[in-house]
Design a protein around this motif. Structure first.
Motif, PDB file in Angstrom:
ATOM      1  N   GLU A  84      -7.135   7.513   2.122  1.00 31.37           N
ATOM      2  CA  GLU A  84      -5.909   7.566   1.327  1.00 31.37           C
ATOM      3  C   GLU A  84      -6.228   7.409  -0.161  1.00 31.37           C
ATOM      4  OE1 GLU A  84      -2.664   8.412   0.287  1.00 31.37           O
ATOM      5  OE2 GLU A  84      -2.384   7.891   2.417  1.00 31.37           O
ATOM      6  N   THR A  85      -5.555   8.188  -1.002  1.00 24.89           N
ATOM      7  CA  THR A  85      -5.770   8.112  -2.454  1.00 24.89           C
ATOM      8  C   THR A  85      -4.521   7.702  -3.222  1.00 24.89           C
ATOM      9  OG1 THR A  85      -5.282  10.469  -2.710  1.00 24.89           O
ATOM     10  CG2 THR A  85      -7.597   9.851  -2.387  1.00 24.89           C
ATOM     11  N   ASP A  86      -3.402   7.633  -2.528  1.00 26.38           N
ATOM     12  CA  ASP A  86      -2.168   7.214  -3.200  1.00 26.38           C
ATOM     13  C   ASP A  86      -2.144   5.688  -3.313  1.00 26.38           C
ATOM     14  OD1 ASP A  86       0.691   7.666  -4.154  1.00 26.38           O
ATOM     15  OD2 ASP A  86       0.992   6.323  -2.444  1.00 26.38           O
ATOM     16  N   ALA A  89       0.465   3.834  -1.078  1.00 28.30           N
ATOM     17  CA  ALA A  89       0.101   3.876   0.345  1.00 28.30           C
ATOM     18  C   ALA A  89      -1.087   2.973   0.633  1.00 28.30           C
ATOM     19  CB  ALA A  89      -0.198   5.318   0.757  1.00 28.30           C
ATOM     20  N   ASP A 115     -11.312   6.854  -4.048  1.00 31.96           N
ATOM     21  CA  ASP A 115     -10.753   6.884  -5.392  1.00 31.96           C
ATOM     22  C   ASP A 115     -10.710   5.454  -5.922  1.00 31.96           C
ATOM     23  OD1 ASP A 115      -9.011   6.870  -7.625  1.00 31.96           O
ATOM     24  OD2 ASP A 115      -8.007   8.675  -6.901  1.00 31.96           O
ATOM     25  N   ALA A 118      -7.479   4.208  -7.652  1.00 34.27           N
ATOM     26  CA  ALA A 118      -6.429   3.897  -6.684  1.00 34.27           C
ATOM     27  C   ALA A 118      -6.719   2.578  -5.975  1.00 34.27           C
ATOM     28  CB  ALA A 118      -6.296   5.028  -5.668  1.00 34.27           C
TER      29      ALA A 118
END
Length: 262
Positions: A84-86, A89, A115, A118
């Motif tokens: 996940e990069t958000d 989230a 990331d 993030a």
């Protein structure tokens, strides 16, 4: 886990062994969980184990933790992994699990980089393995190494004490780089002064470490009297350069952090 913090040349205070035996690795390294939120690990000879040791202590201190890499590492079998990069989230996941590994699996089953920006937005502590050594205890980085995230507040450089008494060709990763830095041949036998030179050099383990970034060393695999003696000599040489160093020897069940987080 045997960990000893090295003191200045003025000597060690009475009872230092007993006092330091129960100290956290964070404290021995002189790192603060509120100030040094993003830590990159470089060098060879125990990066992954040390990274998970720091992760476990941070989690035990109540911090949320993300472990990631800017290179390639084996994923931890007991930890939840996401690509996940958000940030929102990721934050939800880290609040659910407390500690995550962030990255994606490549074709060889290794975890590649997440990331970092993030990760920093999602967790209290981010630990990133930022260098590769192909299981060798000593190395000098290539032009493209290490890959230290821009958000890094502390760099921990490692070397395994099993390099001592071995030749450059036999024990070092990127041996030609080691020879160039030390001005020696492939048959040169590694001594404590060589390790201190590599760890402290801006062309060696200190490469890419900015002035505002805390720099620490871990002298790992000091699991025999001879290796421990060599580690203390290296630590004394690093102290002359104002570089703090910690001596460690992880038992087999702790190596790679595989016995933790179950």
């Amino acid at each position: 886990m045997l960990c000893k913090i090295q003191h200045t040349r003025q000597g060690r205070p009475p009872g230092w062994k007993e006092k330091n035996r129960h100290m956290r690795l964070w404290d021995k390294l002189g790192l603060d969980m509120d100030r040094h939120r993003v830590i990159a690990l470089v060098g060879g000879g125990g990066k992954t184990t040390t990274m998970y040791a720091l992760a476990r202590e941070a989690r035990e201190a109540g911090k949320t933790v993300i472990v990631t890499t800017t290179t390639h590492i084996l994923p931890h079998p007991a930890l939840f992994m996401t690509d996940e990069t958000d940030p929102a989230a990721l934050r939800a996941l880290v609040e659910q699990h407390g500690i995550l590994t962030v990255g994606a699996l490549d074709q060889k089953g290794k975890m590649t980089g997440g990331d970092v920006a993030a990760c920093v937005a999602a967790a209290d502590i981010v630990l990133a393995e930022a260098d590769g050594a192909r299981v060798r205890p000593l190395k000098v980085p290539a032009d493209h190494e290490p890959v230290i995230p821009t958000q890094t507040s502390a760099v921990v450089a490692l070397s395994g004490m099993d390099c001592l008494g071995r030749t450059v060709e036999d024990i070092c990763h990127r041996p030609e780089r080691v020879c160039a830095l030390l001005d020696c041949g492939m048959d040169h036998v590694i001594v404590p002064a060589d390790v201190a030179a590599i760890l402290s050099s801006p062309s060696g383990s200190r490469k890419g470490v900015g002035e505002a970034v805390a720099f620490r060393c871990v002298l790992n695999k000091a699991d025999t009297d001879e290796r421990a003696k060599g580690a203390e000599e290296i630590a004394a040489l690093l102290a002359q350069r104002d570089i703090p160093a910690v001596i460690t020897a992880y038992p087999p069940e702790e190596q790679g952090g595989l016995s933790w987080f179950k």
